[in-house]
Design a protein around this motif. Structure first.
Motif, mmCIF file in Angstrom:
data_model
loop_
_atom_site.group_PDB
_atom_site.id
_atom_site.type_symbol
_atom_site.label_atom_id
_atom_site.label_comp_id
_atom_site.label_asym_id
_atom_site.label_seq_id
_atom_site.Cartn_x
_atom_site.Cartn_y
_atom_site.Cartn_z
ATOM 1 N N GLU A 141 0.619 -1.517 0.165
ATOM 2 C CA GLU A 141 -0.056 -0.131 -0.022
ATOM 3 C C GLU A 141 0.811 1.422 0.067
ATOM 4 O O GLU A 141 1.959 1.366 0.669
ATOM 5 C CB GLU A 141 -1.274 0.039 1.707
ATOM 6 N N ASP A 142 0.376 2.292 -1.202
ATOM 7 C CA ASP A 142 1.818 3.487 -1.337
ATOM 8 C C ASP A 142 1.313 4.686 -0.568
ATOM 9 O O ASP A 142 1.756 5.889 -0.101
ATOM 10 C CB ASP A 142 1.213 3.485 -2.743
ATOM 11 N N GLU A 143 -0.115 4.775 0.300
ATOM 12 C CA GLU A 143 -0.520 5.239 1.266
ATOM 13 C C GLU A 143 -0.470 4.912 2.705
ATOM 14 O O GLU A 143 -0.890 4.625 2.978
ATOM 15 C CB GLU A 143 -2.185 5.806 1.217
ATOM 16 N N ASP A 196 -3.047 -3.182 -2.701
ATOM 17 C CA ASP A 196 -3.656 -2.020 -3.283
ATOM 18 C C ASP A 196 -3.260 -2.440 -4.709
ATOM 19 O O ASP A 196 -2.147 -3.110 -5.403
ATOM 20 C CB ASP A 196 -2.884 -0.836 -2.965
ATOM 21 N N GLN A 198 -3.680 0.603 -7.089
ATOM 22 C CA GLN A 198 -2.889 1.680 -8.130
ATOM 23 C C GLN A 198 -1.672 2.280 -7.302
ATOM 24 O O GLN A 198 -2.019 2.814 -6.063
ATOM 25 C CB GLN A 198 -4.050 2.575 -8.665
ATOM 26 N N LYS A 229 -12.348 0.285 -1.609
ATOM 27 C CA LYS A 229 -11.771 0.721 -0.917
ATOM 28 C C LYS A 229 -12.849 2.236 -0.770
ATOM 29 O O LYS A 229 -13.721 2.126 -2.149
ATOM 30 C CB LYS A 229 -10.288 1.465 -0.712
HETATM 31 CA CA CA Z 1 -2.649 3.206 -4.059
#
Ligand code: CA
Length: 248
Positions: free
Chosen positions: A13-15, A57, A59, A107
């Motif tokens: 997950e990039d966030e 995730d 994206q 999400k």
């Molecule tokens: Ca993302």
């Protein structure tokens, strides 16, 4: 699952705020969780360390989640994958499941539901790794070897629940997790009608999913593997509008 250790989960997950929240809650449940902030790191970690589950995730920087999933599966890595998608278009979801993910969530999602899905996937991961020995008349022994205990034989073919291998029209192949799970449901109830909903519930844990196409896709590939003529199946019969019947 890793022997006598807490299940290991890779969170991709990039966030960072979301990632930290997920990790915090997974660790509170007693899991060991590790973070990857992009697809490239995810692939590195997933291929160099054993995980019981990957929360992925879609994206992501560098390599997106669908591609991470696809690359893992094509390299023979069948770790359970839960896709997290912000794009709730059905096509995306189907595509994600086709690339070999085991489940998905859109999400923003409810934390309790997320943890329930995680638990379900870990349970199934353990199940598919264990020596499956369904009590079923359909399990027959056609040779004297030990493998017959985990082997389902029907017609000219067989499926081995332990090694995931199957003798198909194309020779010896390794079945996908879903294909194997569907065949197992069939094997437990030979000659009986099994509904698509039931398969969605048992194999995908998505009983209320509006689209049963995912089931049909797996049936298509099973028929390719085990039916000489998909239009006149011998083993995997369609029961119109309801589901399927497996005839060993
Ligand atoms: Ca993302």
């Amino acid at each position: 699952m890793s022997k006598s250790e807490e299940p290991r989960i890779l969170v991709v997950e990039d966030e960072e705020a979301i990632a930290q929240g997920l990790i915090f809650n997974l660790e509170r449940k007693g899991y060991s969780a590790e973070l990857a902030l992009d697809g490239e790191v995810a692939l590195e970690k997933a291929t160099s360390q054993p995980f019981d589950l990957i929360v992925l995730d879609v994206q992501l920087p560098k390599i997106d989640g669908f591609e991470v999933c696809q690359r893992l599966r094509s390299s023979g890595n069948f770790t359970a994958i839960l896709i997290l998608t912000a794009r709730d278009q059905p096509d995306d979801v189907i595509y994600g499941l086709k690339t070999g993910a085991d489940d998905y969530m859109v999400k923003p999602f409810d934390l309790a539901e997320f943890l329930a899905r995680v638990e379900g996937l870990l349970r199934r991961a353990e199940w598919s790794k264990s020596n499956v020995r369904p009590d079923s008349a359909a399990i027959s022994s056609n040779s004297g070897s030990d493998s017959t205990e985990t082997r389902l034989a029907f017609g000219n073919y067989w499926v081995d629940f332990k090694t995931w291998q199957a003798k198909t029209r194309d020779g010896l192949v390794e079945l996908s997790r879903k294909e194997l799970a569907v065949i197992k449901v069939f094997a437990e109830r030979p000659n009986q009608v099994i509904t698509r909903r039931e398969l969605l519930d048992k194999v995908w844990e998505l009983p209320n999913h509006p689209n049963t196409r995912v089931v049909d896709n797996v049936i298509v590939s099973l028929r390719k593997a085990f039916e000489e003529n998909s239009w006149r199946p011998r083993h995997i019969h369609s029961v119109r509008g309801v589901g399927y019947r497996f005839v060993p």
